[in-house]
Structures are given as C-alpha cells and as structure tokens.
Design a protein around this motif. Structure first.
Motif, PDB file in Angstrom:
ATOM      1  N   PRO A 136       0.995  -1.206  -0.012  1.00 34.85           N
ATOM      2  CA  PRO A 136       0.062  -0.195   0.068  1.00 34.85           C
ATOM      3  C   PRO A 136       0.947   1.115   0.020  1.00 34.85           C
ATOM      4  CG  PRO A 136      -0.709  -1.434   1.675  1.00 34.85           C
ATOM      5  CD  PRO A 136       0.567  -1.858   1.131  1.00 34.85           C
ATOM      6  N   ASP A 137       0.258   2.197  -0.526  1.00 34.55           N
ATOM      7  CA  ASP A 137       1.082   3.596  -0.496  1.00 34.55           C
ATOM      8  C   ASP A 137       1.579   4.028   0.817  1.00 34.55           C
ATOM      9  OD1 ASP A 137       1.050   3.860  -3.459  1.00 34.55           O
ATOM     10  OD2 ASP A 137      -0.930   5.061  -3.469  1.00 34.55           O
ATOM     11  N   GLY A 138       2.735   4.420   1.032  1.00 34.30           N
ATOM     12  CA  GLY A 138       3.043   5.019   2.318  1.00 34.30           C
ATOM     13  C   GLY A 138       3.711   3.829   3.123  1.00 34.30           C
ATOM     14  N   ALA A 139       3.342   2.482   2.916  1.00 41.64           N
ATOM     15  CA  ALA A 139       4.029   1.311   3.845  1.00 41.64           C
ATOM     16  C   ALA A 139       5.388   1.349   3.392  1.00 41.64           C
ATOM     17  CB  ALA A 139       3.306   0.295   3.366  1.00 41.64           C
ATOM     18  N   ASP A 140       6.315   1.123   4.618  1.00 41.69           N
ATOM     19  CA  ASP A 140       7.698   0.786   4.489  1.00 41.69           C
ATOM     20  C   ASP A 140       8.032  -0.417   4.043  1.00 41.69           C
ATOM     21  OD1 ASP A 140      10.338   1.169   5.092  1.00 41.69           O
ATOM     22  OD2 ASP A 140      10.454   1.168   7.075  1.00 41.69           O
ATOM     23  N   VAL A 141       8.823  -0.604   2.979  1.00 46.04           N
ATOM     24  CA  VAL A 141       9.091  -1.744   2.286  1.00 46.04           C
ATOM     25  C   VAL A 141      10.173  -2.310   2.761  1.00 46.04           C
ATOM     26  CG1 VAL A 141       8.109  -1.096  -0.034  1.00 46.04           C
ATOM     27  CG2 VAL A 141      10.475  -0.561   0.459  1.00 46.04           C
ATOM     28  N   ARG A 142      11.142  -1.772   3.727  1.00 52.16           N
ATOM     29  CA  ARG A 142      12.367  -2.197   4.204  1.00 52.16           C
ATOM     30  C   ARG A 142      12.032  -3.243   5.144  1.00 52.16           C
ATOM     31  NH1 ARG A 142      15.041   2.095   7.492  1.00 52.16           N
ATOM     32  NH2 ARG A 142      12.892   2.443   7.917  1.00 52.16           N
ATOM     33  N   VAL A 143      12.907  -4.434   5.228  1.00 52.87           N
ATOM     34  CA  VAL A 143      13.259  -5.502   5.957  1.00 52.87           C
ATOM     35  C   VAL A 143      14.018  -5.078   7.038  1.00 52.87           C
ATOM     36  CG1 VAL A 143      13.964  -8.076   6.149  1.00 52.87           C
ATOM     37  CG2 VAL A 143      12.951  -7.079   4.185  1.00 52.87           C
ATOM     38  N   LEU A 144      13.466  -5.023   8.300  1.00 58.68           N
ATOM     39  CA  LEU A 144      14.057  -4.754   9.451  1.00 58.68           C
ATOM     40  C   LEU A 144      13.974  -5.877  10.544  1.00 58.68           C
ATOM     41  CD1 LEU A 144      13.491  -0.899   9.588  1.00 58.68           C
ATOM     42  CD2 LEU A 144      15.701  -1.883   9.050  1.00 58.68           C
ATOM     43  N   ALA A 145      14.937  -6.718  10.901  1.00 59.93           N
ATOM     44  CA  ALA A 145      14.914  -7.768  11.654  1.00 59.93           C
ATOM     45  C   ALA A 145      15.141  -7.134  13.042  1.00 59.93           C
ATOM     46  CB  ALA A 145      15.550  -8.875  11.521  1.00 59.93           C
ATOM     47  N   ARG A 146      14.666  -6.048  13.488  1.00 59.49           N
ATOM     48  CA  ARG A 146      14.925  -5.698  15.012  1.00 59.49           C
ATOM     49  C   ARG A 146      13.591  -5.053  15.517  1.00 59.49           C
ATOM     50  NH1 ARG A 146      20.495  -4.420  15.802  1.00 59.49           N
ATOM     51  NH2 ARG A 146      21.760  -4.802  14.007  1.00 59.49           N
ATOM     52  N   MET A 147      13.553  -5.159  16.661  1.00 65.04           N
ATOM     53  CA  MET A 147      12.317  -5.008  17.524  1.00 65.04           C
ATOM     54  C   MET A 147      12.266  -3.577  17.583  1.00 65.04           C
ATOM     55  SD  MET A 147      10.342  -6.579  20.535  1.00 65.04           S
ATOM     56  CE  MET A 147      10.534  -8.243  19.794  1.00 65.04           C
ATOM     57  N   SER A 148      11.485  -2.794  17.394  1.00 63.91           N
ATOM     58  CA  SER A 148      11.401  -1.257  17.576  1.00 63.91           C
ATOM     59  C   SER A 148      10.736  -0.988  18.834  1.00 63.91           C
ATOM     60  CB  SER A 148      10.705  -0.398  16.567  1.00 63.91           C
ATOM     61  OG  SER A 148       9.304  -0.855  16.542  1.00 63.91           O
ATOM     62  N   GLU A 149      10.829   0.166  19.587  1.00 65.62           N
ATOM     63  CA  GLU A 149      10.338   0.593  20.742  1.00 65.62           C
ATOM     64  C   GLU A 149       8.808   0.676  20.695  1.00 65.62           C
ATOM     65  OE1 GLU A 149      11.687   0.977  23.848  1.00 65.62           O
ATOM     66  OE2 GLU A 149      13.738   0.453  22.748  1.00 65.62           O
ATOM     67  N   GLU A 150       8.353   0.646  19.390  1.00 65.50           N
ATOM     68  CA  GLU A 150       6.678   0.761  19.304  1.00 65.50           C
ATOM     69  C   GLU A 150       6.373  -0.747  19.316  1.00 65.50           C
ATOM     70  OE1 GLU A 150       4.789   1.296  15.148  1.00 65.50           O
ATOM     71  OE2 GLU A 150       5.351   3.371  15.980  1.00 65.50           O
ATOM     72  N   ASP A 151       7.203  -1.428  18.810  1.00 60.80           N
ATOM     73  CA  ASP A 151       6.788  -3.347  18.981  1.00 60.80           C
ATOM     74  C   ASP A 151       6.845  -3.515  20.295  1.00 60.80           C
ATOM     75  OD1 ASP A 151       6.439  -3.469  15.965  1.00 60.80           O
ATOM     76  OD2 ASP A 151       9.019  -3.689  15.878  1.00 60.80           O
ATOM     77  N   ARG A 152       7.921  -3.392  20.971  1.00 55.98           N
ATOM     78  CA  ARG A 152       7.845  -3.514  22.434  1.00 55.98           C
ATOM     79  C   ARG A 152       6.822  -3.022  23.279  1.00 55.98           C
ATOM     80  NH1 ARG A 152      13.360  -2.774  21.477  1.00 55.98           N
ATOM     81  NH2 ARG A 152      14.643  -4.651  21.985  1.00 55.98           N
ATOM     82  N   ALA A 153       6.388  -1.905  22.998  1.00 55.92           N
ATOM     83  CA  ALA A 153       5.288  -1.153  23.862  1.00 55.92           C
ATOM     84  C   ALA A 153       3.976  -1.817  23.383  1.00 55.92           C
ATOM     85  CB  ALA A 153       5.001   0.474  23.463  1.00 55.92           C
ATOM     86  N   ALA A 154       3.661  -2.244  22.159  1.00 50.08           N
ATOM     87  CA  ALA A 154       2.600  -3.088  21.599  1.00 50.08           C
ATOM     88  C   ALA A 154       2.385  -4.387  22.511  1.00 50.08           C
ATOM     89  CB  ALA A 154       2.641  -3.553  20.169  1.00 50.08           C
TER      90      ALA A 154
END
Length: 174
Positions: A136-154
């Motif tokens: 979808p437009d605006g979605a990040d296509v990068r592959v990042l195999a790291r957990m972000s702070e947003e992922d931890r908070a969720a």
C-alpha cells in the motif's frame, strides 16, 4: 628437506596453474552469501513470540495482497500462489524477531523449502524492490529484523479484561 615440505611443494606445483580462478571464485561465494549489514537481529537471543498471530499476521498478509512474496527466479518475478503462511525473513531460530517488518507472506511450498535460511543481501534487496509494486502507498518496504520501541510497547498492552469465550465446549459440557 623433510617429507611434509616436499609434499607441500608438490601440492602447490599442482595447484599453481589453477589458483587464478580459485581466489575470485571464493570472493564471489563470500559476497553472494553475505547477509545485509544493519538489517539483521541485534542478538541471537530468541524472541519469546514464535509465530505471527492476530494483527501482525493480518498485516503481513494484507500488505502482500494475499499472494506469496517469494521470488520466482532469484530476485525477478514473484510467485503466483496464494499466501498461506506468515514467515520470518530473518529466521526466528537465528534471532529474528516476530515483528511485521521481519514478516513475509509465503505459500506453503516456499515456506517449507526456506527452513532456517538466512537470506543474503541480494534476496532482501529483491524483496524490497518487488514490494514497491504491491505494498500500500506509504507502507515501509524495508526489511528490518529488529524490534522497535513501538513493537515492545505493543506487547506490553494488557489483554482485554472482558470475559473470554471458548471456541469449542469441553467434553464435559456437551
């Protein structure tokens, strides 16, 4: 001269005409197998969440349009089969976290053939290039195999305190 030195000289004399291609071939293998720097997990410690579930699975599948994201031929083209599995790009067994940025939608055949394969840089580059066409437009296509702070908070959000429903009644309630 001892026997070992003579054998080493003999082996070197036999290999010398062939060394011109051995070193470039070794360099090519190393470059092709090398993972993409800065995209892998920060450690080999496994994520306690093993599989993509609920919203994470739905997001991975929706971004792929319900179709397998595996390449058809190396990095060109895309598998035409429907996606059945949400899988880790950087394998969970190698420290890849269960986060949307490390997820890909795969058909059953590609998921089973992948195993614990750590993808080289060219696989990730090809996947990101293909994703620009169908994400979808605006979605990040990068592959990042790291957990972000947003992922931890969720993950820290408590489960709903409402009543839980059973999907199937137990045998004593029938």
């Amino acid at each position: 001269m001892d026997l070992a030195a003579l054998m080493a000289q003999g082996a070197l004399a036999v290999l010398a005409p062939h060394l011109w291609w051995l070193i470039p071939m070794l360099a090519l293998v190393v470059v092709l197998r090398f993972p993409m720097l800065g995209r892998g997990p920060g450690s080999t410690k496994r994520d306690p969440w093993r599989s993509f579930k609920f919203a994470a699975r739905a997001t991975v599948m929706a971004r792929a349009g319900g179709r397998c994201e595996a390449p058809l031929f190396f990095t060109w083209g895309r598998c035409s089969s429907p996606a059945t599995d949400a899988d880790h790009i950087m394998p969970w067994s190698k420290g890849g976290p269960t986060v949307v940025s490390n997820g890909q939608a795969l058909c059953r055949g590609h998921n089973r053939s992948k195993g614990a394969f750590v993808p080289p840089w060219w696989y990730i580059h090809g996947l990101e290039r293909r994703r620009r066409d169908y994400f979808p437009d605006g979605a990040d296509v990068r592959v990042l195999a790291r957990m972000s702070e947003e992922d931890r908070a969720a993950r820290l959000v408590p489960a709903s305190s409402g009543p839980r429903r059973r999907i199937r009644p137990s045998t004593t309630e029938r």
